[in-house]
Design a protein around this motif. Structure first.
Motif, mmCIF file in Angstrom:
data_model
loop_
_atom_site.group_PDB
_atom_site.id
_atom_site.type_symbol
_atom_site.label_atom_id
_atom_site.label_comp_id
_atom_site.label_asym_id
_atom_site.label_seq_id
_atom_site.Cartn_x
_atom_site.Cartn_y
_atom_site.Cartn_z
ATOM 1 N N VAL A 165 0.856 -1.181 0.000
ATOM 2 C CA VAL A 165 0.000 0.000 0.000
ATOM 3 C C VAL A 165 0.895 1.235 0.000
ATOM 4 C CG1 VAL A 165 -1.734 1.294 1.304
ATOM 5 C CG2 VAL A 165 -1.846 -1.213 1.200
ATOM 6 N N GLU A 166 0.599 2.163 -0.869
ATOM 7 C CA GLU A 166 1.420 3.365 -0.988
ATOM 8 C C GLU A 166 1.499 4.097 0.347
ATOM 9 O OE1 GLU A 166 1.975 7.124 -4.086
ATOM 10 O OE2 GLU A 166 -0.010 6.183 -3.865
ATOM 11 N N HIS A 167 2.685 4.542 0.698
ATOM 12 C CA HIS A 167 2.995 5.306 1.909
ATOM 13 C C HIS A 167 2.938 4.457 3.180
ATOM 14 C CE1 HIS A 167 2.813 8.750 -0.683
ATOM 15 N NE2 HIS A 167 1.505 8.648 -0.863
ATOM 16 N N ALA A 168 2.811 3.130 3.042
ATOM 17 C CA ALA A 168 2.789 2.256 4.219
ATOM 18 C C ALA A 168 3.867 1.184 4.082
ATOM 19 C CB ALA A 168 1.422 1.597 4.375
ATOM 20 N N PHE A 169 4.367 0.725 5.220
ATOM 21 C CA PHE A 169 5.339 -0.362 5.245
ATOM 22 C C PHE A 169 4.601 -1.685 5.470
ATOM 23 C CE2 PHE A 169 7.694 3.369 6.717
ATOM 24 C CZ PHE A 169 8.855 3.301 5.957
ATOM 25 N N THR A 170 5.260 -2.786 5.159
ATOM 26 C CA THR A 170 4.800 -4.100 5.572
ATOM 27 C C THR A 170 5.808 -4.650 6.584
ATOM 28 O OG1 THR A 170 5.928 -5.089 3.674
ATOM 29 C CG2 THR A 170 3.564 -4.627 3.444
ATOM 30 N N PRO A 219 0.827 10.597 3.087
ATOM 31 C CA PRO A 219 2.065 11.024 3.742
ATOM 32 C C PRO A 219 1.740 11.725 5.058
ATOM 33 C CG PRO A 219 2.080 11.613 1.421
ATOM 34 C CD PRO A 219 0.680 11.171 1.729
ATOM 35 N N GLY A 220 2.121 11.120 6.171
ATOM 36 C CA GLY A 220 1.905 11.741 7.467
ATOM 37 C C GLY A 220 0.547 11.482 8.097
ATOM 38 N N ASP A 232 3.317 9.360 11.709
ATOM 39 C CA ASP A 232 4.639 9.491 11.092
ATOM 40 C C ASP A 232 5.011 8.230 10.323
ATOM 41 O OD1 ASP A 232 5.504 12.129 12.345
ATOM 42 O OD2 ASP A 232 5.015 10.936 14.124
ATOM 43 N N VAL A 233 4.539 7.075 10.817
ATOM 44 C CA VAL A 233 4.830 5.778 10.189
ATOM 45 C C VAL A 233 3.533 4.982 10.145
ATOM 46 C CG1 VAL A 233 6.207 3.666 10.269
ATOM 47 C CG2 VAL A 233 7.159 5.802 11.161
ATOM 48 N N ALA A 234 3.256 4.346 9.021
ATOM 49 C CA ALA A 234 2.084 3.478 8.896
ATOM 50 C C ALA A 234 2.548 2.073 8.551
ATOM 51 C CB ALA A 234 1.127 3.992 7.826
ATOM 52 N N LEU A 235 1.984 1.084 9.241
ATOM 53 C CA LEU A 235 2.294 -0.323 8.982
ATOM 54 C C LEU A 235 1.029 -1.016 8.507
ATOM 55 C CD1 LEU A 235 4.211 -2.800 9.191
ATOM 56 C CD2 LEU A 235 3.372 -3.091 11.536
#
Length: 384
Positions: A108-113, A198-199, A212-215
């Motif tokens: 997913v854009e702007h998110a980490f896995t 973003p954000g 600040d960070v999305a998982l």
């Protein structure tokens, strides 16, 4: 002549199948194919995500002697000619194929896995910021708890439609919720994350939560290799198998783990290491039987537990009935930590051992015995 066996995927399931085949028969020439040469400890990704050093485990060091390891990504399976074509053009032929390539979380854009190495760095750089964990399945719960414990000044949101631990019994679920509260994790249920910005993350209804960070931990994506090869698959892209774990359209192909739609009396098994490792051991036994001129036996599996880490200092284990519904037994605290650590670390130790792989274990529940195909090193007996 030896029969050529390719194991496609060197995760927990593929590695268990590899070891099982090597130890059960000398009539197989085994090749393991994996995109990287490093073993991915999927059960412990939440620890790596907060920067804990789990060590580097090289697949060539974990496969049995005499097994070939090929580092490469499969681009195509030619089921008619029984070939696996790699993305660099290399061509491998097989008599039997073990399809164990697993699944991934959607990008997913702007998110980490959870398996993204950059996630650990993002957490370190925002140790006093806000983390939004999208999805409260076991991955989301463990990641939220681990991050909150590792970075006490980090504000952690756990966002999901359902309550975390909904599959557990009431006592284990209450313990889990209390642990999250103790760690300062802010649980928000009844919501769906519609997009990541973003954000910030945006919920249904247009509400935005600064982050600040999305998982991203929800959803599953299956590779299209099997479908493109003409194997019969379900709507999710999993290979439909018979009761011996062979493809219903191509019986020389065995499918295990997340890549397979394995049906039992209570329904289709959901992809976990708990079910994948026994499936790998059973496939090894089936291939060995076929090479001896015997018919493979049906695969029978029942769930045992739902183990959940709550940071390094706490855990909860919900023991289950074979259909994965909660039993009245659960562990918490130190006992649960010891249990979870043993379960999570056991495969690596087992791959290095010279002990024969057990093909079954027995769980006793309510005065009856259920035979469970398993590859866990130590038999677990739960008595109610």
């Amino acid at each position: 002549m030896k029969h050529r066996v390719i194991v496609l995927g060197a995760g927990y399931t593929g590695m268990m199948a590899t070891h099982g085949i090597a130890r059960r028969t000398k009539a197989a020439e085994i090749t393991v194919v994996n995109p990287t040469g490093v073993f991915n400890e999927r059960l412990r990704q939440h620890q790596a995500a907060v920067g804990q050093d789990l060590g580097a485990h090289r697949i060539p060091d974990l496969v049995p002697a005499g097994v070939d390891f090929v580092e490469g990504r499969a681009a195509r399976i030619d089921a008619a000619d029984r070939r696996v074509v790699l993305d660099d053009g290399r061509d491998l032929t097989y008599d039997y194929l073990v399809y164990a390539i697993g699944s991934t979380t959607p990008r997913v854009e702007h998110a980490f896995t959870i398996d993204d190495p950059a996630f650990a760095e993002a957490l370190r750089n925002n140790a006093e910021g806000v983390l939004a964990v999208c999805g409260a399945g076991l991955t989301g719960i463990e990641a939220a708890a681990e991050a909150a414990e590792a970075y006490p000044r980090l504000r952690v949101h756990l966002l999901n439609r359902d309550e975390p631990g909904k599959m557990m019994g009431s006592k284990a679920r209450a313990y889990l919720m209390n642990a999250l509260d103790r760690l300062g994790v802010e649980v928000r249920t009844g919501v769906t994350v519609t997009r990541v910005l973003p954000g910030a993350v945006e919920l249904d209804g247009g509400v935005r939560i600064a982050a600040d960070v999305a998982l991203w931990t929800t959803g599953v994506v299956h590779a299209r290799l099997a479908a493109e090869a003409g194997l019969t698959v379900d709507d999710a892209g999993r290979v439909i198998v018979d009761d011996a774990l062979r493809s219903v359209s191509h019986p020389e192909v065995f499918a295990i783990g997340d890549a397979a739609a394995i049906r039992q009396a209570y329904g289709v098994i959901h992809g976990t290491c708990q079910s994948g490792i026994p499936a790998g051991a059973h496939t090894a036994e089936s291939i060995a039987r076929i090479l001896r001129g015997k018919d493979p036996r049906p695969f029978r599996f029942g769930y045992i537990h739902q183990p959940v880490s709550l940071g390094r200092k706490d855990a909860v284990i919900q023991f289950t009935n074979p259909d994965d519904t909660p039993s009245r037994w659960y562990l918490k605290g130190r006992a649960a930590i010891a249990y979870k650590e043993a379960v999570s670390s056991s495969p690596l130790k087992f791959y290095r051992s010279k002990t024969a792989i057990p093909s079954a274990m027995t769980k006793r529940t309510g005065g009856r015995r259920n035979r469970l195909d398993s590859a866990t090193p130590a038999a677990l007996v739960v008595v109610s």
